[in-house]
Design a protein around this motif. Structure first.
Motif, PDB file in Angstrom:
ATOM      1  N   ARG A  43      -1.487  22.576   5.834  1.00  0.00           N
ATOM      2  CA  ARG A  43      -0.573  22.997   6.951  1.00  0.00           C
ATOM      3  C   ARG A  43       0.813  23.226   6.615  1.00  0.00           C
ATOM      4  O   ARG A  43       1.480  24.197   6.952  1.00  0.00           O
ATOM      5  CB  ARG A  43      -0.586  21.813   7.678  1.00  0.00           C
ATOM      6  CG  ARG A  43      -1.691  21.803   8.650  1.00  0.00           C
ATOM      7  CD  ARG A  43      -1.860  20.408   9.429  1.00  0.00           C
ATOM      8  NE  ARG A  43      -3.236  20.445  10.588  1.00  0.00           N
ATOM      9  CZ  ARG A  43      -3.474  19.360  11.034  1.00  0.00           C
ATOM     10  NH1 ARG A  43      -2.480  18.042  11.233  1.00  0.00           N
ATOM     11  NH2 ARG A  43      -4.328  19.327  11.859  1.00  0.00           N
ATOM     12  N   ARG A  44       1.367  22.480   5.568  1.00  0.00           N
ATOM     13  CA  ARG A  44       2.756  22.894   5.187  1.00  0.00           C
ATOM     14  C   ARG A  44       2.872  24.038   4.353  1.00  0.00           C
ATOM     15  O   ARG A  44       4.036  24.676   4.608  1.00  0.00           O
ATOM     16  CB  ARG A  44       3.080  21.540   4.279  1.00  0.00           C
ATOM     17  CG  ARG A  44       4.664  21.514   3.712  1.00  0.00           C
ATOM     18  CD  ARG A  44       4.986  20.232   3.392  1.00  0.00           C
ATOM     19  NE  ARG A  44       4.382  20.010   1.944  1.00  0.00           N
ATOM     20  CZ  ARG A  44       3.507  19.078   1.406  1.00  0.00           C
ATOM     21  NH1 ARG A  44       2.969  18.315   2.834  1.00  0.00           N
ATOM     22  NH2 ARG A  44       2.972  18.598   0.500  1.00  0.00           N
ATOM     23  N   GLU A  93      -2.875  18.008   5.435  1.00  0.00           N
ATOM     24  CA  GLU A  93      -1.297  17.806   5.498  1.00  0.00           C
ATOM     25  C   GLU A  93      -0.622  18.992   4.708  1.00  0.00           C
ATOM     26  O   GLU A  93       0.222  19.784   4.961  1.00  0.00           O
ATOM     27  CB  GLU A  93      -0.880  16.687   5.434  1.00  0.00           C
ATOM     28  CG  GLU A  93       0.592  16.563   5.857  1.00  0.00           C
ATOM     29  CD  GLU A  93       1.190  15.005   5.389  1.00  0.00           C
ATOM     30  OE1 GLU A  93       2.396  14.831   4.806  1.00  0.00           O
ATOM     31  OE2 GLU A  93       0.261  13.997   5.242  1.00  0.00           O
ATOM     32  N   TYR A  94      -0.955  19.077   3.468  1.00  0.00           N
ATOM     33  CA  TYR A  94      -0.523  19.907   2.265  1.00  0.00           C
ATOM     34  C   TYR A  94      -0.698  21.350   2.731  1.00  0.00           C
ATOM     35  O   TYR A  94       0.048  22.140   2.793  1.00  0.00           O
ATOM     36  CB  TYR A  94      -1.316  19.528   0.835  1.00  0.00           C
ATOM     37  CG  TYR A  94      -0.840  20.660  -0.102  1.00  0.00           C
ATOM     38  CD1 TYR A  94       0.322  20.632  -0.648  1.00  0.00           C
ATOM     39  CD2 TYR A  94      -1.947  21.529  -0.211  1.00  0.00           C
ATOM     40  CE1 TYR A  94       0.924  21.462  -1.728  1.00  0.00           C
ATOM     41  CE2 TYR A  94      -1.345  22.618  -1.246  1.00  0.00           C
ATOM     42  CZ  TYR A  94      -0.036  22.473  -1.900  1.00  0.00           C
ATOM     43  OH  TYR A  94       0.330  23.506  -2.843  1.00  0.00           O
TER      44      TYR A  94
END
Length: 273
Positions: free
Chosen positions: A51-52, A48-49
């Motif tokens: 991707r962000r 998730e990190y």
């Protein structure tokens, strides 16, 4: 799984890990393939990190996270007890809680205490694991501005006369582990001139699958010479120095996060070299 590793141009081996589009099964496989010992939830947070921020992680970044989030480094299982019984302790004689705890001795002096376990690094490479355990606690006491003055080493192994056929699959014989650990502690402590003044050795079948290597150090300092080891500015300069990584390696700490089975231990032998 190698199709998710993409070599980058660098003066040393460096790989980009194609993590952002990985499915749940791929996340677990990547963790296993790289020896990260991170569960799916942890891998999902990392995914998730990245991707962000819009890029893929490198293998160096993932290995760093695997170490920082390991049982050995961040105490995932025992943190709940530390928060309940240790961290809340407030007293005027507790002067600092950095790499080592610092406690008041008298009006002008203080002593620093540090203890840690090096069980899993020592299970992989007993000499190097115990060696770096001693080195680590000496470093932590020095980092607070104190002079190390004494070491202590409580050790736990399986019985030395255990028949080879009686060992859990994938584990090393207690006699080999015992000899390597004692030699590692002896050599490091003697060479830096800090005496081992206390300790203990326990032999029990309960330690055949997982030895316990505890190391402790006490140091002494003038209060005026104590230092804080916290980064105070983004302009701080960090210098990393030391010898080459041994067989206990970068995976000596992530080994602490796995469930110990005969299959996992055998697999780790290959991954930790």
């Amino acid at each position: 799984m190698d199709d998710r590793l993409r070599k980058r141009s660098a003066p040393f081996p460096l790989y980009e890990i194609l993590l952002r589009d990985a499915k749940v099964g791929d996340l677990k496989a990547l963790s296993d393939r790289l020896g990260l010992s991170l569960n799916v939830e942890e891998m999902d947070r990392i995914q998730e990190y990245f991707r962000r921020i819009g890029r893929e992680p490198t293998d160096v970044e993932l290995q760093s996270l695997g170490q920082a989030w390991s049982e050995h480094c961040c105490y995932k299982s025992s943190k709940v007890f530390l928060k309940e019984f240790i961290f809340p302790v407030q007293a005027p004689y507790v002067l600092d809680r950095g790499d080592a705890g610092v406690v008041e001795f008298d009006e002008d002096h203080a002593y620093a205490l540090r203890i840690e376990s090096h069980n899993h690094p020592s299970a992989i490479e007993p000499y190097g694991g115990a060696n770096t355990g001693i080195g680590g606690i000496l470093r932590d006491v020095l980092a607070m501005g104190a002079q190390p003055i004494a070491l202590a080493d409580p050790l736990h192994f399986g019985p030395l006369d255990t028949p080879t056929e009686g060992l859990p699959k994938g584990t090393r014989h207690p006699k080999y582990l015992f000899g390597g650990v004692v030699a590692g502690i002896r050599d490091y402590g003697n060479r830096v001139g800090i005496p081992t003044v206390a300790g203990g050795i326990v032999f029990d079948e309960g330690y055949l699958g997982n030895i316990v290597v505890n190391v402790a150090c006490v140091g002494f300092a003038k209060k005026s010479q104590l230092v804080r080891n916290r980064a105070a500015s983004e302009r701080d300069v960090f210098i990393l120095c030391g010898g080459k990584t041994g067989r206990d390696g970068i995976h000596g700490v992530t080994y602490a996060s796995i469930d110990l089975t005969d299959r996992s231990v055998r697999g780790w032998e290959a991954g930790a070299v």
